[in-house]
Design an enzyme around this catalytic site. Structure first.
Site, PDB file in Angstrom:
ATOM      1  N   LYS A  94       0.748  -1.259  -0.041  1.00 33.46           N
ATOM      2  CA  LYS A  94      -0.077   0.055   0.083  1.00 33.46           C
ATOM      3  C   LYS A  94       0.814   1.241  -0.063  1.00 33.46           C
ATOM      4  O   LYS A  94       0.607   2.375  -0.784  1.00 33.46           O
ATOM      5  CB  LYS A  94      -0.906   0.004   1.308  1.00 33.46           C
ATOM      6  CG  LYS A  94      -1.620   1.169   1.376  1.00 33.46           C
ATOM      7  CD  LYS A  94      -3.058   0.702   2.169  1.00 33.46           C
ATOM      8  CE  LYS A  94      -2.578   0.200   3.513  1.00 33.46           C
ATOM      9  NZ  LYS A  94      -1.928   0.961   4.351  1.00 33.46           N
TER      10      LYS A  94
ATOM     11  N   THR B 150       3.824   1.366  -1.077  1.00 31.29           N
ATOM     12  CA  THR B 150       4.710   1.504  -2.346  1.00 31.29           C
ATOM     13  C   THR B 150       3.629   2.210  -3.350  1.00 31.29           C
ATOM     14  O   THR B 150       4.157   2.805  -3.939  1.00 31.29           O
ATOM     15  CB  THR B 150       4.757   0.004  -2.838  1.00 31.29           C
ATOM     16  OG1 THR B 150       5.740  -0.557  -1.550  1.00 31.29           O
ATOM     17  CG2 THR B 150       5.783  -0.144  -4.169  1.00 31.29           C
TER      18      THR B 150
ATOM     19  N   ARG C 146       2.573   8.024   7.046  1.00 31.24           N
ATOM     20  CA  ARG C 146       3.128   7.843   8.198  1.00 31.24           C
ATOM     21  C   ARG C 146       4.489   7.345   8.591  1.00 31.24           C
ATOM     22  O   ARG C 146       5.164   7.118   7.634  1.00 31.24           O
ATOM     23  CB  ARG C 146       2.222   6.825   8.981  1.00 31.24           C
ATOM     24  CG  ARG C 146       0.804   7.000   9.030  1.00 31.24           C
ATOM     25  CD  ARG C 146      -0.142   5.730   9.518  1.00 31.24           C
ATOM     26  NE  ARG C 146       0.030   4.529   8.683  1.00 31.24           N
ATOM     27  CZ  ARG C 146      -0.310   3.397   8.881  1.00 31.24           C
ATOM     28  NH1 ARG C 146      -0.656   2.959  10.071  1.00 31.24           N
ATOM     29  NH2 ARG C 146      -0.283   2.386   7.886  1.00 31.24           N
TER      30      ARG C 146
ATOM     31  N   LYS D 128       6.839  -7.029  10.443  1.00 33.56           N
ATOM     32  CA  LYS D 128       6.125  -5.906   9.535  1.00 33.56           C
ATOM     33  C   LYS D 128       7.078  -5.396   8.564  1.00 33.56           C
ATOM     34  O   LYS D 128       6.683  -5.223   7.449  1.00 33.56           O
ATOM     35  CB  LYS D 128       5.056  -5.152  10.064  1.00 33.56           C
ATOM     36  CG  LYS D 128       4.308  -4.327   9.273  1.00 33.56           C
ATOM     37  CD  LYS D 128       3.595  -3.458   9.909  1.00 33.56           C
ATOM     38  CE  LYS D 128       2.241  -2.796   9.328  1.00 33.56           C
ATOM     39  NZ  LYS D 128       3.146  -1.439   8.355  1.00 33.56           N
TER      40      LYS D 128
ATOM     41  N   ALA E  67      -2.970   1.336  13.234  1.00 39.00           N
ATOM     42  CA  ALA E  67      -4.299   1.211  12.552  1.00 39.00           C
ATOM     43  C   ALA E  67      -5.671   0.317  13.018  1.00 39.00           C
ATOM     44  O   ALA E  67      -6.475   0.413  13.006  1.00 39.00           O
ATOM     45  CB  ALA E  67      -3.831   1.116  10.919  1.00 39.00           C
TER      46      ALA E  67
ATOM     47  N   PHE F 186      -3.942  -0.352   6.934  1.00 39.43           N
ATOM     48  CA  PHE F 186      -4.458  -1.740   6.686  1.00 39.43           C
ATOM     49  C   PHE F 186      -5.432  -1.644   5.500  1.00 39.43           C
ATOM     50  O   PHE F 186      -5.569  -0.866   4.569  1.00 39.43           O
ATOM     51  CB  PHE F 186      -4.805  -2.320   7.921  1.00 39.43           C
ATOM     52  CG  PHE F 186      -3.824  -2.886   9.200  1.00 39.43           C
ATOM     53  CD1 PHE F 186      -2.588  -3.451   8.403  1.00 39.43           C
ATOM     54  CD2 PHE F 186      -4.060  -2.416  10.303  1.00 39.43           C
ATOM     55  CE1 PHE F 186      -1.727  -3.675   9.354  1.00 39.43           C
ATOM     56  CE2 PHE F 186      -2.788  -2.549  11.165  1.00 39.43           C
ATOM     57  CZ  PHE F 186      -1.638  -3.264  10.657  1.00 39.43           C
TER      58      PHE F 186
ATOM     59  N   PHE G  70       2.960  -8.338  -8.775  1.00 34.49           N
ATOM     60  CA  PHE G  70       3.964  -9.094  -8.615  1.00 34.49           C
ATOM     61  C   PHE G  70       4.555 -10.101  -9.527  1.00 34.49           C
ATOM     62  O   PHE G  70       3.765 -10.598 -10.391  1.00 34.49           O
ATOM     63  CB  PHE G  70       3.657  -9.920  -7.263  1.00 34.49           C
ATOM     64  CG  PHE G  70       3.591  -8.846  -5.993  1.00 34.49           C
ATOM     65  CD1 PHE G  70       4.410  -8.932  -4.868  1.00 34.49           C
ATOM     66  CD2 PHE G  70       2.492  -8.105  -5.858  1.00 34.49           C
ATOM     67  CE1 PHE G  70       4.605  -8.268  -3.846  1.00 34.49           C
ATOM     68  CE2 PHE G  70       2.478  -7.218  -4.614  1.00 34.49           C
ATOM     69  CZ  PHE G  70       3.500  -7.270  -3.687  1.00 34.49           C
TER      70      PHE G  70
ATOM     71  N   TRP H 207       6.292  -0.754  -8.233  1.00 35.52           N
ATOM     72  CA  TRP H 207       7.495  -1.359  -7.400  1.00 35.52           C
ATOM     73  C   TRP H 207       8.731  -1.657  -8.391  1.00 35.52           C
ATOM     74  O   TRP H 207       9.946  -1.274  -7.978  1.00 35.52           O
ATOM     75  CB  TRP H 207       7.307  -2.607  -6.700  1.00 35.52           C
ATOM     76  CG  TRP H 207       8.395  -3.291  -5.919  1.00 35.52           C
ATOM     77  CD1 TRP H 207       8.505  -3.069  -4.703  1.00 35.52           C
ATOM     78  CD2 TRP H 207       9.222  -4.212  -6.488  1.00 35.52           C
ATOM     79  NE1 TRP H 207       9.608  -3.790  -4.287  1.00 35.52           N
ATOM     80  CE2 TRP H 207      10.090  -4.347  -5.387  1.00 35.52           C
ATOM     81  CE3 TRP H 207       9.654  -4.810  -7.673  1.00 35.52           C
ATOM     82  CZ2 TRP H 207      11.386  -5.260  -5.505  1.00 35.52           C
ATOM     83  CZ3 TRP H 207      10.674  -5.726  -7.871  1.00 35.52           C
ATOM     84  CH2 TRP H 207      11.642  -5.904  -6.520  1.00 35.52           C
TER      85      TRP H 207
END
Length: 555
Positions: A71, A73, A94, A105, A273, A301, A381, A409
Site C-alpha cells: 500500500k 509503495t 505515516r 512487519k 491502524a 490496513f 508481483f 515497485w
C-alpha cells in the site's frame, strides 16, 4: 536492478538537497528547519494559506495478508506518476515504528523504485518524533505516580488508573508490570503496564491536533483514571498540559523528505491502524493541501479499518473530504483469501482467485457507501500469471469497477501512469460524500453501524465490563465521540482466521477506552494487543551496520 533489496535501491538513488525539494514544493525558506542535508521540519506557522486547498487522494487496501500488499509503495508510486504528469503533488505518509521494523512487519517507506528517502533515517528514530511522544507519555506517568506519592490531593484511585507507560518496541514482557516496589521512598505500589508508542493517546493527539494550542487543549482533556468516587481525573487536574506540550513542540512540526523521483513528501506521525486511527497527522495533510493541488495519502490496513477511521475520525476532525479513493489489491492476497497458503502463492490458481475476489468486492462496496467511487490498483508481483491478471481485469469490467494494473515497485512513477490518469478523471467528477454515522448516535449504535454496514456482521455483543463502561461514558457526557475500532486487520470479523468476506458473524466488544484527549472511544475486540510481541525470528536478526555507519538488512 529489480533483484536489489529496497535498501540497496535507496542507497543507489541520488537525493536532492532538502532546500531544493522545499523550493519545488513552494515552502518558504523561513519555514524550513533542516535536519542534515536531506531531511527537514516545517514550521507550519510560516506556510501561508492561500485559501485554495489541494484535493486529497486516499490510498487504502483490501484486507491485508502476511504476504504484503504494498500500500505504501502504491501511495508513493502514484504520487511519482502524478509528478511525472506535471501535476503539483505532494505525498503524506505515516512514520514507521521501531517495534514492527525490528519485528516482522518491516518499515513503511514504500518499496522497490517507489520509496521515500532517506529510507534508513525514516525507519530509525526519524527526527526524534517518536522519542518525544514516548517521553511525553512517560512524563505523564511520572507525574501521576508522583502526585499519589506526595499526598494524592485529587483522590486518584490507584486501582483505576487508565494511563499506561509506552515503549517504541515490541516487548511482551512489559504488558503487565508492578511499579513502586521497594519501600516508602520508592512510591506507592500499583499495577501498571506498557503499550507500544504508536498506541499512545499522545500519538493520536499529535496526529489530530490542528495547532500547538490545539495540541495543548487536547492533552489537557486526557482522562488518566478515576477517583475513588469514579469521577474522571484529567491532565488539566494535574496541571501538566503545558509541560507535555513543551516536550512535543518540535515533534508537532511535519517532516519534509523526498521520493526517489524527487516528489516532495511529508512523513509525520504514525498511530497504529488496528488499535488507534492509523493515519498520518492532520497537520502534515493540511500543510500539503496548502502547498499542492493534489495530496496523496494513505490509511492503515484495509478499508474496513484505515479508510473507515480516516473518513469518520480524521477527515471529520480536519474538516475535509477525500476526492478519490484507491484500493490496493494483489493477486496473491486474493488467492490467500480464496484459501491458498502462503507457501503455494507462486502457483497459478484462478479458482482461488474466484473465491477470494469477494474480499475485494466488499471493500469496493464499502468505499461506495461513503459516496466515493474507488479505483482498484492491482499491484503487480513477479509470479502473477497472465490468466490470473486477466481474470481480475474481467471481474472489474463486469462489475463496473475502475482498475489499473500498477507496476510502481519495478518501474517507479512510470508504472503508475494508468492509475494516475484514472485518479485524475475521478477527482474532477462530482462526489456525494457522506460519513457513515452521525456523532449524536449512542456509542453502541455507532459500533453496530460499523459492524453491520462495513464488516458484514449481523450483531454486536458487549461484555458485562463493556456494558458498565457504556453506562459510565454516557454519565460522563462522552456519547458524542466517534468510535475507533480495535480489531484484527486480517479479517472483516474479530477472528483473524475468517478470510474472504464472512457474513452473519457476531463481534464481541470486550472493553472500551475513552480517549477524551484524542476525542474518540476505542472499542477493543478479539485478541488485539496494544503491546505486540516479537516473532520467533525477528527481522532484527538480519540487521547490522558497517564500520562506516551504513545500515545493512533494513529490508
Amino acid at each position: 536492478m529489480a533483484h536489489l533489496s529496497d535498501l540497496e535501491i535507496a542507497n543507489q538513488s541520488k537525493l536532492k538537497p532538502i532546500n531544493d525539494i522545499a523550493r519545488t514544493a513552494g515552502i518558504p525558506e523561513s519555514a524550513l528547519e533542516p535536519y542534515g542535508h536531506y531531511k527537514a521540519k516545517i514550521d507550519i506557522n510560516q506556510v501561508k494559506d492561500n485559501g485554495d486547498k489541494g484535493k486529497v487522494v486516499l490510498v487504502t487496501a483490501m484486507s491485508p495478508t502476511p504476504a504484503g500488499e504494498g500500500k505504501s509503495t502504491v501511495t508513493v508510486g502514484l504520487s511519482d506518476a502524478l509528478h511525472a504528469l506535471k501535476k503539483n503533488v505532494m505525498v503524506a505518509l505515516r512514520e514507521p515504528a521501531l517495534g514492527p521494523t525490528f519485528g516482522i512487519k518491516g518499515g513503511a517507506t514504500g518499496g522497490g523504485f517507489a520509496q521515500v528517502l532517506p529510507m534508513e533515517d525514516i525507519n530509525l528514530h526519524f527526527n526524534g518524533d517518536f522519542h518525544a511522544i514516548t517521553t511525553a507519555n512517560n512524563a505523564l506517568s511520572a507525574f501521576i505516580d508522583n502526585h499519589i506519592h506526595q499526598g494524592n490531593t485529587l483522590g486518584i484511585d490507584q486501582r483505576r488508573i487508565e494511563w499506561k507507560r509506552v515503549l517504541d518496541m515490541n516487548d511482551r514482557a512489559l504488558r503487565n508490570v508492578v511499579v513502586g516496589l521497594g519501600g516508602p521512598t520508592q512510591g506507592i505500589p500499583r499495577e501498571d503496564g506498557f503499550n507500544i508508542t504508536v498506541a499512545s493517546e499522545i500519538m493520536a493527539i499529535l496526529c489530530l491536533a490542528t495547532s500547538l494550542k490545539d495540541l495543548k487543549e487536547k492533552i489537557s482533556r486526557i482522562t488518566i483514571g478515576y477517583t475513588r468516587e469514579r469521577k474522571p481525573v484529567t491532565v488539566a487536574d494535574l496541571e501538566v498540559q503545558g509541560a507535555l506540550a513543551m516536550i512535543l513542540k518540535d515533534a508537532i512540526k511535519p517532516n519534509l523528505v523526498q521520493t526517489i523521483e524527487g516528489t516532495p513528501a511529508l512523513v509525520h506521525g504514525g498511530p497504529f491502524a488496528n488499535i488507534a486511527h492509523g493515519c498520518n497527522s492532520v497537520l502534515a495533510t493540511e500543510t500539503a493541501r496548502k502547498l499542492a493541488d493534489i495530496v496523496v495519502t494513505e490509511a492503515g490496513f484495509g478499508s474496513d479499518l484505515g479508510a473507515e477511521k480516516f473518513i469518520n475520525i480524521k477527515a471529520r476532525e480536519a474538516g475535509f473530504e477525500p476526492s478519490a479513493v484507491v484500493v490496493v489489491a494483489t493477486i496473491r492476497a486474493l488467492k490467500m483469501h480464496g484459501g491458498v497458503s502462503k507457501e503455494e502463492l507462486k502457483e497459478e490458481n484462478v479458482e482461488a482467485l474466484k473465491k477470494g475476489i469477494v474480499n475485494l468486492e466488499r471493500h469496493v462496496d464499502n468505499v461506495r457507501k461513503y459516496g466515493l467511487e474507488p479505483v482498484i490498483a492491482l499491484n503487480a508481483f513477479v509470479h502473477d500469471t497472465e490468466a490470473e491478471t486477466e481474470f481480475v481485469k474481467q471481474w472489474a469490467k463486469d462489475n463496473g469497477v475502475r482498475l489499473a494494473l500498477t507496476e510502481v515497485w519495478e518501474k517507479g512513477g512510470e508504472g503508475g501512469i494508468d492509475l494516475a490518469n484514472q485518479v485524475l478523471e475521478i477527482i474532477d467528477e462530482p462526489q456525494s460524500f457522506n460519513h457513515l454515522y452521525d456523532l449524536e448516535l449512542p456509542i453502541e449504535d455507532k459500533i453496530e453501524k460499523i459492524v453491520t454496514e462495513i464488516y458484514g456482521g449481523k450483531k454486536v455483543t458487549f461484555s458485562s465490563k463493556a456494558q458498565k463502561q457504556l453506562q459510565r461514558f454516557k454519565e460522563n457526557g462522552w456519547d458524542n465521540y466517534p468510535v475507533c475500532m480495535a480489531k484484527t486487520q486480517y479479517s472483516f470479523s474479530d477472528d483473524a482466521s475468517l478470510l474472504g468476506a464472512p457474513e452473519d458473524f457476531e463481534i464481541t466488544v470486550r472493553e472500551l477506552e475513552a480517549k477524551t484527549g484524542a476525542g474518540f472511544i476505542v472499542a477493543l475486540t478479539g485478541a488485539v494487543m496494544t503491546m505486540p510481541g516479537l516473532p520467533k525470528k525477528p527481522a532484527a536478526l538480519n540487521m547490522d551496520v558497517t564500520d562506516d555507519g551504513q545500515a545493512i538488512g533494513l529490508f
